[in-house]
Write a protein that holds these residues in place. Structure first.
Motif, PDB file in Angstrom:
ATOM      1  N   THR A  96       0.824  -1.201   0.000  1.00 43.93           N
ATOM      2  CA  THR A  96       0.000   0.000   0.000  1.00 43.93           C
ATOM      3  C   THR A  96       0.864   1.259   0.000  1.00 43.93           C
ATOM      4  OG1 THR A  96      -0.193   0.414   2.394  1.00 43.93           O
ATOM      5  CG2 THR A  96      -1.605  -1.321   1.458  1.00 43.93           C
ATOM      6  N   SER A  97       0.203   2.397  -0.092  1.00 43.77           N
ATOM      7  CA  SER A  97       0.927   3.671  -0.154  1.00 43.77           C
ATOM      8  C   SER A  97       1.305   4.206   1.220  1.00 43.77           C
ATOM      9  CB  SER A  97       0.061   4.706  -0.881  1.00 43.77           C
ATOM     10  OG  SER A  97      -1.149   4.926  -0.173  1.00 43.77           O
ATOM     11  N   HIS A  98       0.854   3.579   2.293  1.00 43.82           N
ATOM     12  CA  HIS A  98       0.921   4.220   3.614  1.00 43.82           C
ATOM     13  C   HIS A  98       2.339   4.530   4.075  1.00 43.82           C
ATOM     14  CE1 HIS A  98      -0.496   5.419   7.546  1.00 43.82           C
ATOM     15  NE2 HIS A  98       0.488   4.713   8.075  1.00 43.82           N
ATOM     16  N   PHE A  99       3.285   3.619   3.875  1.00 41.96           N
ATOM     17  CA  PHE A  99       4.630   3.791   4.448  1.00 41.96           C
ATOM     18  C   PHE A  99       5.663   4.285   3.436  1.00 41.96           C
ATOM     19  CE2 PHE A  99       2.545   0.451   6.944  1.00 41.96           C
ATOM     20  CZ  PHE A  99       2.701   0.951   8.236  1.00 41.96           C
ATOM     21  N   ILE A 197      -9.820   8.165 -18.924  1.00 42.22           N
ATOM     22  CA  ILE A 197     -10.097   9.111 -17.845  1.00 42.22           C
ATOM     23  C   ILE A 197      -8.771   9.646 -17.319  1.00 42.22           C
ATOM     24  CG2 ILE A 197     -11.179   9.442 -15.594  1.00 42.22           C
ATOM     25  CD1 ILE A 197     -12.913   6.964 -16.198  1.00 42.22           C
ATOM     26  N   PRO A 198      -8.486  10.947 -17.530  1.00 37.84           N
ATOM     27  CA  PRO A 198      -7.193  11.516 -17.086  1.00 37.84           C
ATOM     28  C   PRO A 198      -7.216  11.879 -15.606  1.00 37.84           C
ATOM     29  CG  PRO A 198      -8.473  13.217 -18.155  1.00 37.84           C
ATOM     30  CD  PRO A 198      -9.310  11.959 -18.230  1.00 37.84           C
ATOM     31  N   HIS A 199      -7.505  10.879 -14.787  1.00 37.42           N
ATOM     32  CA  HIS A 199      -7.688  11.135 -13.358  1.00 37.42           C
ATOM     33  C   HIS A 199      -7.551   9.817 -12.606  1.00 37.42           C
ATOM     34  CE1 HIS A 199     -10.778  12.348  -9.987  1.00 37.42           C
ATOM     35  NE2 HIS A 199      -9.550  12.156  -9.513  1.00 37.42           N
ATOM     36  N   ILE A 200      -6.481   9.690 -11.818  1.00 37.47           N
ATOM     37  CA  ILE A 200      -6.286   8.530 -10.951  1.00 37.47           C
ATOM     38  C   ILE A 200      -5.902   9.038  -9.572  1.00 37.47           C
ATOM     39  CG2 ILE A 200      -4.980   6.400 -10.557  1.00 37.47           C
ATOM     40  CD1 ILE A 200      -4.515   6.220 -13.567  1.00 37.47           C
ATOM     41  N   ASP A 201      -6.654   8.637  -8.572  1.00 39.23           N
ATOM     42  CA  ASP A 201      -6.492   9.074  -7.181  1.00 39.23           C
ATOM     43  C   ASP A 201      -6.996  10.513  -7.023  1.00 39.23           C
ATOM     44  OD1 ASP A 201      -5.748   9.078  -4.435  1.00 39.23           O
ATOM     45  OD2 ASP A 201      -4.022   7.824  -4.863  1.00 39.23           O
ATOM     46  N   LYS A 202      -6.764  11.099  -5.874  1.00 38.68           N
ATOM     47  CA  LYS A 202      -7.343  12.405  -5.531  1.00 38.68           C
ATOM     48  C   LYS A 202      -6.551  13.547  -6.153  1.00 38.68           C
ATOM     49  CE  LYS A 202      -8.954  10.665  -1.066  1.00 38.68           C
ATOM     50  NZ  LYS A 202      -8.840  10.778   0.415  1.00 38.68           N
ATOM     51  N   PHE A 203      -7.250  14.671  -6.396  1.00 38.13           N
ATOM     52  CA  PHE A 203      -6.567  15.870  -6.858  1.00 38.13           C
ATOM     53  C   PHE A 203      -5.867  16.557  -5.696  1.00 38.13           C
ATOM     54  CE2 PHE A 203      -9.096  15.547 -10.709  1.00 38.13           C
ATOM     55  CZ  PHE A 203      -8.189  15.998 -11.664  1.00 38.13           C
ATOM     56  N   MET A 204      -4.715  17.152  -6.013  1.00 35.71           N
ATOM     57  CA  MET A 204      -3.916  17.882  -5.032  1.00 35.71           C
ATOM     58  C   MET A 204      -4.013  19.377  -5.332  1.00 35.71           C
ATOM     59  SD  MET A 204      -0.720  15.220  -4.807  1.00 35.71           S
ATOM     60  CE  MET A 204      -0.116  15.882  -3.254  1.00 35.71           C
ATOM     61  N   PRO A 205      -3.586  20.237  -4.410  1.00 37.10           N
ATOM     62  CA  PRO A 205      -3.752  21.680  -4.601  1.00 37.10           C
ATOM     63  C   PRO A 205      -3.132  22.248  -5.873  1.00 37.10           C
ATOM     64  CG  PRO A 205      -3.224  21.210  -2.312  1.00 37.10           C
ATOM     65  CD  PRO A 205      -3.087  19.923  -3.055  1.00 37.10           C
ATOM     66  N   ASP A 206      -2.041  21.635  -6.361  1.00 35.21           N
ATOM     67  CA  ASP A 206      -1.375  22.168  -7.551  1.00 35.21           C
ATOM     68  C   ASP A 206      -1.992  21.682  -8.854  1.00 35.21           C
ATOM     69  OD1 ASP A 206      -0.562  19.541  -7.597  1.00 35.21           O
ATOM     70  OD2 ASP A 206       1.589  19.964  -7.743  1.00 35.21           O
ATOM     71  N   THR A 209      -2.759  14.940  -9.745  1.00 35.18           N
ATOM     72  CA  THR A 209      -3.413  13.925  -8.923  1.00 35.18           C
ATOM     73  C   THR A 209      -2.365  13.258  -8.032  1.00 35.18           C
ATOM     74  OG1 THR A 209      -3.101  12.132 -10.523  1.00 35.18           O
ATOM     75  CG2 THR A 209      -5.121  13.469 -10.733  1.00 35.18           C
ATOM     76  N   LYS A 210      -2.847  12.578  -7.012  1.00 35.02           N
ATOM     77  CA  LYS A 210      -1.916  11.934  -6.092  1.00 35.02           C
ATOM     78  C   LYS A 210      -1.114  10.847  -6.801  1.00 35.02           C
ATOM     79  CE  LYS A 210      -1.513  10.369  -1.342  1.00 35.02           C
ATOM     80  NZ  LYS A 210      -2.221   9.999  -0.091  1.00 35.02           N
ATOM     81  N   GLU A 211      -1.703  10.168  -7.783  1.00 33.00           N
ATOM     82  CA  GLU A 211      -0.978   9.164  -8.561  1.00 33.00           C
ATOM     83  C   GLU A 211       0.212   9.792  -9.270  1.00 33.00           C
ATOM     84  OE1 GLU A 211      -0.879   5.027 -10.212  1.00 33.00           O
ATOM     85  OE2 GLU A 211      -1.780   6.002  -8.459  1.00 33.00           O
ATOM     86  N   THR A 232       1.394  12.505 -16.309  1.00 34.20           N
ATOM     87  CA  THR A 232      -0.049  12.574 -16.529  1.00 34.20           C
ATOM     88  C   THR A 232      -0.545  11.133 -16.515  1.00 34.20           C
ATOM     89  OG1 THR A 232       0.121  14.572 -17.867  1.00 34.20           O
ATOM     90  CG2 THR A 232      -1.911  13.277 -18.068  1.00 34.20           C
ATOM     91  N   CYS A 233      -1.368  10.796 -15.521  1.00 39.80           N
ATOM     92  CA  CYS A 233      -1.791   9.413 -15.322  1.00 39.80           C
ATOM     93  C   CYS A 233      -3.236   9.242 -15.792  1.00 39.80           C
ATOM     94  CB  CYS A 233      -1.651   9.014 -13.854  1.00 39.80           C
ATOM     95  SG  CYS A 233       0.072   8.975 -13.295  1.00 39.80           S
ATOM     96  N   VAL A 234      -3.435   8.280 -16.677  1.00 38.58           N
ATOM     97  CA  VAL A 234      -4.715   8.102 -17.357  1.00 38.58           C
ATOM     98  C   VAL A 234      -5.197   6.669 -17.168  1.00 38.58           C
ATOM     99  CG1 VAL A 234      -5.926   8.289 -19.568  1.00 38.58           C
ATOM    100  CG2 VAL A 234      -3.993   9.811 -19.074  1.00 38.58           C
TER     101      VAL A 234
END
Length: 340
Positions: A96-99, A197-206, A209-211, A232-234
């Motif tokens: 996972t991404s946690h660590f 879909i040009p969107h994987i994971d959540k959007f960040m302020p800049d 996406t988090k991906e 750019t993750c699609v």
């Protein structure tokens, strides 16, 4: 010597792949435990062609006397149970991404940075994001030759990266399109069948996406902190197999022949670069394969010392399960697993 191995998240897509790969590679396991949530306890999962394991409840499982735990249950669950397993003396390899970005947790692709395993102070080792794993495999031999300054990567990521539910949604939407059913959307932000879909994971302020952020920071942690990377993750309507179009700018002049030879000799990579129809590898051809495939290698004339390539890999294997098992194998070969 043999080892006791626990697979956490054993009923998920990556968990099942972990069990399959452990069996395929004849991992030296004296005992294998399949673990999942309480609601999955009691289910049966396959371990190899002949053995069936009964899923045990992760919440009540005692990791004492277990040597290695391969985690792929979701970040929140890893955050809770991976430290518990590590405190019991079990080496945790977490998918996972946690660590991943914690400074005292190594982020490892064994063909790229195996020596980082010696820095596992907390008994926890992180597996990188699936799109990062195949990318750094391609970058490593080229970085050693020419020193990378900047990477621009566009990914074409399979729905299996979103788990079994993502695969089910693509199947249902594709099937429904032939009988006039309206697409039911739950796993993705828009219809995935016959779409990208040009969107994987959540959007960040800049605006990234988090991906995309993960690819940049993980590449720097694994390979070199000075590499600049934009992604750019699609998400694409492919079940298994991530693809990446990669443009690289180097410090020194590119020798295309030397680049080919370095990629051909690199562990974990198969170079198939024939400048003819079909002389490249596509996602459907890499399913079930351990290698990361490189094709379309060519000079990029738009930047100084530029190179372009196409990179394809089975995201459930090298992007997740295979890399985790290879980390475990490397730990054993380096004498870093202390037998319980």
């Amino acid at each position: 010597m043999t080892y006791k191995v626990a697979v956490v998240g054993a009923t998920g897509a990556v968990g099942r792949e972990l069990l399959r790969i452990l069996a395929e590679r004849d991992f030296p396991a004296s005992e294998v435990a399949a673990l999942a949530s309480a609601r999955s306890a009691g289910q049966k999962v396959s371990f190899g062609d002949k053995k069936i394991l009964t899923v045990q409840n992760l919440e009540t499982f005692d990791f004492t006397d277990w040597d290695i735990a391969l985690f792929s249950p979701g970040a929140a669950i890893s955050a809770l149970h991976a430290p518990r397993a590590a405190a019991a003396g079990c080496i945790v390899i977490d998918n996972t991404s946690h660590f991943r970005m914690e400074p005292d947790v190594p982020l490892v692709v064994p063909e790229v940075n195996p020596e980082a395993l010696r820095k596992a102070r907390r008994n926890i080792i992180a597996n990188p994001n699936c799109s990062t794993a195949q990318l750094v495999l391609a970058l490593k031999p080229l970085h050693d030759l020419f020193r990378i300054q900047r990477v621009v990567v566009s990914t074409y990521q399979a729905v299996s990266g979103a788990g079994k539910e993502g695969m089910d949604e693509l199947f249902a939407q594709t099937k429904g399109s032939f009988v006039g059913d309206a697409p039911r959307i739950s796993q993705f932000t828009k219809q995935i069948a016959f779409n990208v879909i040009p969107h994987i994971d959540k959007f960040m302020p800049d605006g990234a996406t988090k991906e995309e952020w993960k690819m940049a920071v993980e590449t720097r942690k694994i390979l070199d902190p000075d590499i600049r990377l934009t992604a750019t993750c699609v998400r694409v309507p492919v079940f298994i197999g991530h693809s990446e179009a990669v443009n690289i700018a180097f410090e020194s002049k590119i020798d295309l022949k030397a680049a080919r030879e370095a990629l051909r000799a690199a562990p974990g990579i198969i170079l198939r670069d024939e400048r003819e129809d079909g002389g490249y590898v596509t996602p459907i051809e890499c399913v079930g394969e351990d290698a990361t495939y490189i094709s379309r290698l060519r000079i990029d004339e738009t930047v100084e010392n530029g190179l372009a390539l196409w990179c394809v890999s089975d995201n459930l294997r090298k992007g997740a399960a295979l890399n985790a098992v290879q980390i475990a194998e490397t730990l054993i070969s380096m004498g870093l697993v202390h037998h319980s």
